[in-house]
Design a protein around this motif. Sequence first.
Motif, mmCIF file in Angstrom:
data_model
loop_
_atom_site.group_PDB
_atom_site.id
_atom_site.type_symbol
_atom_site.label_atom_id
_atom_site.label_comp_id
_atom_site.label_asym_id
_atom_site.label_seq_id
_atom_site.Cartn_x
_atom_site.Cartn_y
_atom_site.Cartn_z
ATOM 1 N N CYS A 41 0.804 -1.306 -0.100
ATOM 2 C CA CYS A 41 0.026 0.139 0.085
ATOM 3 C C CYS A 41 0.885 1.290 -0.136
ATOM 4 N N GLU A 42 2.120 1.094 0.577
ATOM 5 C CA GLU A 42 2.712 2.361 0.631
ATOM 6 C C GLU A 42 3.661 2.643 -0.654
ATOM 7 N N THR A 90 -4.908 -0.987 7.892
ATOM 8 C CA THR A 90 -4.345 -0.435 6.876
ATOM 9 C C THR A 90 -4.798 0.672 5.855
ATOM 10 N N THR A 94 -2.728 4.188 5.520
ATOM 11 C CA THR A 94 -2.406 4.758 4.150
ATOM 12 C C THR A 94 -3.136 6.037 3.958
ATOM 13 N N THR A 98 -1.204 9.316 2.639
ATOM 14 C CA THR A 98 -1.583 10.046 1.488
ATOM 15 C C THR A 98 -2.109 11.561 1.837
#
Length: 150
Positions: A41-42, A90, A94, A98
């Motif tokens: 996800c990163e 998560t 995230t 962001t």
Amino acid sequence: RVTLLELMMTKVSEKNPVTSEEINVFMRHADFLTGCFQEKCEAVLKLTSAADAQDEEALVTIRLLDILCEMTSNNGQLEHLQALPGLLETAIDTLRLTHLAGKQSVNIFTATHTTTGQEEISHPAVGFKSHLIRLIGNLCYKNKENQDKV
């Protein structure tokens, strides 16, 4: 990988009734896709630099999120995905990252910040934050435990 994920997205978003066997397959795929999303996800944060605008891992992560949003929109798969450990956390983490990345540089994650005058920039990460919010909302739908976490 992106093409395969797009094919999966097409199958998941079909409105045709599915058999119990297909639902079991979707559940196994959901587990796998959730794990991939949690690991990668990163990678989307790399897209904030112009040099990494076509980073394949980030593009795969964006497609994974799209599929998870679609799967959580289907009541047959929603409860299973709501119970998966770590997916909600998560998605929230995230979203925070962001949001911070968007404040520190050009915000490529929302459509309102990527328009210049009349022209619109078609960056692959546009809408990523809204999809994260959709996923979080879907995971909290009629689920008191997840609502309390948020």
